[in-house]
Design an enzyme around this catalytic site. Structure first.
Site, PDB file in Angstrom:
ATOM      1  N   SER A 172      18.260  -5.695  17.943  1.00  0.00           N
ATOM      2  CA  SER A 172      20.145  -5.863  18.084  1.00  0.00           C
ATOM      3  C   SER A 172      20.254  -5.974  19.369  1.00  0.00           C
ATOM      4  CB  SER A 172      21.011  -5.220  17.197  1.00  0.00           C
ATOM      5  OG  SER A 172      22.529  -5.910  17.880  1.00  0.00           O
ATOM      6  N   TYR A 185      25.313   2.852  14.075  1.00  0.00           N
ATOM      7  CA  TYR A 185      23.811   1.017  13.810  1.00  0.00           C
ATOM      8  C   TYR A 185      23.246   0.999  16.197  1.00  0.00           C
ATOM      9  CZ  TYR A 185      22.787  -3.489  14.426  1.00  0.00           C
ATOM     10  OH  TYR A 185      22.173  -5.479  14.469  1.00  0.00           O
ATOM     11  N   SER A 188      20.601   3.531  15.607  1.00  0.00           N
ATOM     12  CA  SER A 188      19.866   3.013  15.247  1.00  0.00           C
ATOM     13  C   SER A 188      18.804   2.174  15.969  1.00  0.00           C
ATOM     14  CB  SER A 188      20.102   2.713  13.960  1.00  0.00           C
ATOM     15  OG  SER A 188      20.496   1.302  13.605  1.00  0.00           O
ATOM     16  N   LYS A 189      19.281   0.925  16.283  1.00  0.00           N
ATOM     17  CA  LYS A 189      18.683  -0.234  16.581  1.00  0.00           C
ATOM     18  C   LYS A 189      17.985   0.383  18.221  1.00  0.00           C
ATOM     19  CE  LYS A 189      19.278  -2.356  13.422  1.00  0.00           C
ATOM     20  NZ  LYS A 189      18.543  -3.470  13.330  1.00  0.00           N
TER      21      LYS A 189
END
Length: 304
Positions: A172, A185, A188-189
């Site tokens: 992302s 998020y 994690s990316k």
């Protein structure tokens, strides 16, 4: 002089055709495994690989009804894929992931190899880090990062037996630029990007790795955000932003498979993602100021 230039051009063009032909053979005749394929980008990728003639699709998701729907949609179009298998699996569970992959997908009785692995499964959490339940943080890490690591570790032996193996990791823009109120998020990316880059270097061309970094995609990731404390009205507002400004999953899927066929190692989707990443690289303070401005506006409008 012009004749020599023409011959160089011809030689380069021929090489490109040879490379593309090699990769197209993998996509057309290979076995493709896609996680998170019950909806959104995962479903669109399954359809796109089927359109391009993937021999066998292995679709994995925890949502059985929508996973079955993905299969039905592809079969209804009478696409070129010869067979489709679906496997229900909660990728956040280490034990369940190992059970499904080792004892079902790659059981000794199965003859299918593996040519392309697509780690597409993902969830998010919307809200401040200070107030979030760390169980939700760990859930996001488990699905977005650890599941990709575990599936890759299991699949690598199978992939190495392919003539032209590839791994696509869907990251992302939040894996390139820190996203406020989406700390889990973004974490994690960023981890997934580091994992992809490190593994690409370690494998040294033995397996092709493509990292994909979209900004806004029209999916249900906002509505399905983790966290029982998250207000549904905020999820709905963010979902409207995704649907208004995001790229369609179908368009993104075309770009991703195109990038694979051209042997690209990185793909950034959406013009805004290109601009923001360029700012991050060359004018980091300006990028941070712009992110903070957007964050304040989203807070003021009640989205965050």
């Amino acid at each position: 002089m012009s004749l020599r230039w023409s011959s160089v051009n011809l030689r380069i063009e021929f090489t490109q055709v040879s490379i593309d032909g090699l990769v197209m053979a993998r996509v057309k005749h290979g076995t493709v495994l896609i996680t998170g394929s019950a909806s959104g980008l995962g479903r669109a990728l399954a359809r796109e690989f089927a359109i391009r003639g993937a021999k066998h699709l292995v679709l994995v998701d925890r949502d059985k009804p929508n996973l079955d729907k993905t299969k039905e949609l592809i079969e209804a179009k009478s696409l070129k894929t010869s067979s489709i298998e679906t496997f229900v699996c909660d990728l956040s569970s280490k034990s369940e992931l190992h059970e499904i992959f080792l004892n079902k997908i790659f059981s000794n009785s199965r003859s299918h190899g593996l040519d392309v692995l697509v780690n597409c499964a993902g969830i998010t959490h919307i809200g401040s880090f200070e107030e979030m339940d760390l169980n939700d943080f760990e859930k996001v890490i488990a699905v977005n990062l650890l599941a990709a690591v575990r599936t890759t570790h299991i699949c690598l032996t199978k992939l190495r037996k392919s003539k032209n193996p590839a791994i696509i990791n869907v990251s992302s823009l939040a894996g390139l630029i820190g996203a406020p109120e989406m700390v889990a998020y973004s974490t994690s990316k960023f981890g997934l990007m580091g994992f992809t880059e490190s593994l690409r270097t370690e494998l040294d061309g033995k397996v092709h790795l493509l990292s994909v970094s979209p900004s806004l995609i029209k999916t249900a990731i906002a509505k399905n955000a983790a966290g029982v404390r998250q207000k549904q009205i905020q999820k709905n507002r963010l979902d409207r932003i995704l649907n208004r400004f995001g790229t369609s999953p179908e368009k993104a899927a075309v770009l991703i498979v195109d990038a694979l066929e051209k042997q690209k190692t990185e793909l950034i989707i959406n013009p805004d993602a290109h601009v923001m990443y360029a700012l991050k690289r060359f004018l980091p303070s300006s990028c941070q100021a712009l992110v903070q401005l957007g964050f304040r506006r989203l807070k003021k409008s009640g989205v965050l």
